[in-house]
Motif scaffolding. Structure first.
Motif, PDB file in Angstrom:
ATOM      1  N   TRP A   1       0.809  -1.222   0.000  1.00  0.00           N
ATOM      2  CA  TRP A   1       0.000   0.000   0.000  1.00  0.00           C
ATOM      3  C   TRP A   1       0.837   1.265   0.000  1.00  0.00           C
ATOM      4  O   TRP A   1       0.373   2.339  -0.431  1.00  0.00           O
TER       5      TRP A   1
ATOM      6  N   SER B   1       1.166   4.017  -2.841  1.00  0.00           N
ATOM      7  CA  SER B   1       0.194   5.083  -3.081  1.00  0.00           C
ATOM      8  C   SER B   1       0.702   6.429  -2.608  1.00  0.00           C
ATOM      9  O   SER B   1       0.257   7.466  -3.096  1.00  0.00           O
TER      10      SER B   1
ATOM     11  N   MET C   1     -10.020   0.276  -1.243  1.00  0.00           N
ATOM     12  CA  MET C   1     -10.115  -0.661  -2.350  1.00  0.00           C
ATOM     13  C   MET C   1     -10.484  -2.054  -1.862  1.00  0.00           C
ATOM     14  O   MET C   1     -11.198  -2.794  -2.533  1.00  0.00           O
TER      15      MET C   1
ATOM     16  N   SER D   1      -0.188  -1.704  -8.166  1.00  0.00           N
ATOM     17  CA  SER D   1      -1.502  -1.972  -8.742  1.00  0.00           C
ATOM     18  C   SER D   1      -2.636  -1.366  -7.913  1.00  0.00           C
ATOM     19  O   SER D   1      -3.565  -0.764  -8.466  1.00  0.00           O
ATOM     20  N   THR D   2      -2.582  -1.518  -6.600  1.00  0.00           N
ATOM     21  CA  THR D   2      -3.647  -0.974  -5.754  1.00  0.00           C
ATOM     22  C   THR D   2      -3.672   0.540  -5.821  1.00  0.00           C
ATOM     23  O   THR D   2      -4.747   1.160  -5.909  1.00  0.00           O
TER      24      THR D   2
ATOM     25  N   SER E   1      -5.233   1.513  -9.113  1.00  0.00           N
ATOM     26  CA  SER E   1      -6.674   1.320  -9.112  1.00  0.00           C
ATOM     27  C   SER E   1      -7.384   2.436  -8.368  1.00  0.00           C
ATOM     28  O   SER E   1      -8.417   2.952  -8.814  1.00  0.00           O
TER      29      SER E   1
ATOM     30  N   PRO F   1      -7.613  -3.897  -8.726  1.00  0.00           N
ATOM     31  CA  PRO F   1      -6.168  -4.087  -8.629  1.00  0.00           C
ATOM     32  C   PRO F   1      -5.788  -5.556  -8.740  1.00  0.00           C
ATOM     33  O   PRO F   1      -6.616  -6.456  -8.534  1.00  0.00           O
TER      34      PRO F   1
ATOM     35  N   GLU G   1       0.779  -7.278  -6.705  1.00  0.00           N
ATOM     36  CA  GLU G   1       0.801  -5.828  -6.876  1.00  0.00           C
ATOM     37  C   GLU G   1       1.495  -5.414  -8.173  1.00  0.00           C
ATOM     38  O   GLU G   1       1.346  -4.287  -8.622  1.00  0.00           O
TER      39      GLU G   1
ATOM     40  N   ILE H   1      -1.991  -6.198 -13.308  1.00  0.00           N
ATOM     41  CA  ILE H   1      -3.349  -5.680 -13.412  1.00  0.00           C
ATOM     42  C   ILE H   1      -4.022  -6.342 -14.614  1.00  0.00           C
ATOM     43  O   ILE H   1      -3.352  -6.700 -15.593  1.00  0.00           O
TER      44      ILE H   1
ATOM     45  N   TRP I   1      -1.610   6.329 -13.900  1.00  0.00           N
ATOM     46  CA  TRP I   1      -0.290   5.752 -13.668  1.00  0.00           C
ATOM     47  C   TRP I   1       0.747   6.848 -13.411  1.00  0.00           C
ATOM     48  O   TRP I   1       1.570   6.754 -12.495  1.00  0.00           O
TER      49      TRP I   1
END
Length: 480
Positions: free
Chosen positions: A22, A25, A41, A412-413, A416, A428, A439, A442, A464
């Protein structure tokens, strides 16, 4: 999916595992925002049940090795956005906002890359329903409850399997309300809470959710870019003795790979030798694009045919709105499932079954055109990725409705969550796995019309860039 319904308290260790990486992010924002996005998510994807109690701020901070201030800020953000109900003197519980949360209103683009399915072939589907309506009269003189399915559909499905190389009698077909319903019936019949189920990783997230709702623990065996690691499958089955196994050997969701004949023979031998009851999901079998799939997997079972239950559906081949699925298995197996079924549901709608039978009669008119549509959209997606996201690497799938794409960094998370804020819904990578990993991946469906697919990739590229801090020509500003 986390499913700790006893007391509805989430285990902090399982929550940390599901959160995965995480921290990515926060590459272009505060750490608490990355944590809030990751938790949100999990709720949106259904991997945290609504009404579940989150761990205390101190416990989660210790497990994540962050300051308590970071967790407090993340919880506060979720509460403001409507994803958390905070009560004085009690743990906060997860929720879904009733109105659009501040800061999460969709942008000008509202495109859905969460569902991998085509719209219906309208003319043929309308014709099939009209014919079904004309054929329903004899059924109106009975109570309308069909626990195994109407004869025309079971006969059509049996003929179809026989033509593909798996001799089948109509009595070896049980009609369900979609493939996921079929999987649920099998789980309800043959598993108990706490049982293990062997699954591929990645795999269909709906099957994982169905297992979690039964309290079944999925045990993942990773796939490589080339396909199935059958030595690892063999070892896992022998060491863990799962109650059930679940495989998608044709146009695998999400990778698009197909298990070749020699692999099918090996897997069939593993199933027979270890006496492992196995669900074979053939939902996407018809959607081959580069090379026709082999005969149904069950045809490779030279012994212990009773161990394999094949699941199919009309949704991907014809229309998602036609909620018709089935189980193909030995008569005694289907009798056991049918005996349990009245405690779960009272059968599948008759008109829809008759329409499905009619549509199967038109498959030579429908399926080649749908495959050609998918080939064109897949080619467009390759072009769009090369133009907008050249550092992304699609895996070499040969069929199906989506491609499984490796990202340059495990974000990926975060991607998303950022896409969702821009009006693009895309799950994700960890949604397709068991332990919060994936991760770096996708899933990108290529089922949308060309203009929507183009728009979706453009938004995805903006999302992205927002999470990596890159402009497209700069290196990724993220530490992993």
């Amino acid at each position: 999916m986390i499913d700790e319904l006893a007391g509805r308290r989430l285990s902090v260790d399982l929550l940390v595992r599901e959160l995965g990486n995480w921290r990515t992010s926060s590459a272009s924002g505060p750490a608490y925002q990355g944590l809030a996005d990751g938790l949100r998510m999990l709720i949106v994807d259904g991997r945290i049940p609504i009404g579940a109690q989150l761990p205390s701020e101190r416990a989660l901070a210790d497990a994540l090795r962050v300051s308590r201030t970071t967790v407090t800020a993340a919880y506060n953000q979720m509460s403001e956005d409507g994803y958390l109900h905070a009560r004085r003197g009690a743990r906060s519980t997860t929720a879904i906002p009733t109105t659009s949360p501040v800061g999460f209103e969709p942008g000008p683009v509202t495109v859905n890359l969460a569902a991998a399915t085509l719209s219906a072939p309208a003319a043929v589907t309308s014709r099939a329903f009209a014919e079904a309506a004309a054929e329903v009269t004899p059924y109106l003189h009975d109570i309308g409850v069909e626990l195994v399915g109407v004869p025309p559909l079971r006969e059509a499905l049996a003929e179809r399997y026989s033509a593909r190389g798996l001799p089948t009698h109509p009595d070896e077909i049980l009609v369900t309300t979609g493939a996921l319903h079929a999987i649920g019936l099998i789980l309800a019949t043959y598993t108990q809470p706490g049982d293990r189920a062997l699954v591929e990783q990645p795999t269909y997230h709906g099957a994982l959710s169905a297992m979690a709702s039964r309290g079944v623990r999925p045990v993942p065996v990773g796939m490589t870019p080339d396909g199935w690691e059958l030595d690892a499958v063999d070892a896992a089955v022998r060491q863990l003795a799962p109650t059930l196994a679940y495989f998608i050997p044709d146009n695998h969701n999400p990778t698009g790979l197909t298990l070749p004949p020699e692999g099918r023979n090996r897997l069939a031998q593993i199933i027979s030798d270890t006496r492992t009851r196995t669900i074979i999901d053939e939902t996407i079998t018809d959607m081959w694009l580069d090379e026709q799939v082999p005969a149904p997997f069950a045809a490779a079972m030279t012994s212990r045919r009773d161990l394999v239950l094949t699941v199919g559906s009309m949704s991907k081949s014809f229309w998602g709105g036609l909620r018709i699925g089935w189980i193909r298995a030995e008569r005694a197996t289907l009798a056991t499932i049918a005996a349990l079924r009245p405690s779960i549901d009272m059968g599948t709608a008759i008109v829809e079954q008759l329409a499905a039978a009619r549509l199967l009669g038109y498959e030579d008119e429908v399926l080649p055109e749908r495959r050609e549509i998918l080939r064109g959209r897949r080619a467009l997606l390759f072009t769009l990725l090369d133009e907008h996201l050249p550092d992304w690497h699609p895996l070499p799938g040969t069929g199906g409705l989506s491609m499984w794409v490796r990202l340059p960094v495990p974000m990926s998370t975060a991607l998303s969550a950022a896409a969702s804020r821009m009006g693009l819904e895309i799950p994700p990578g960890p949604r397709f796995g068991v332990d919060g990993s994936l991760e770096r991946y996708i899933r990108l469906p290529y089922t949308l019309p060309d203009d929507q697919l183009t728009e979706a990739v453009e938004v995805l590229a903006r999302a992205w860039r927002s999470v990596t801090g890159a402009t497209g020509s700069e290196p990724y500003a993220v530490v992993v």
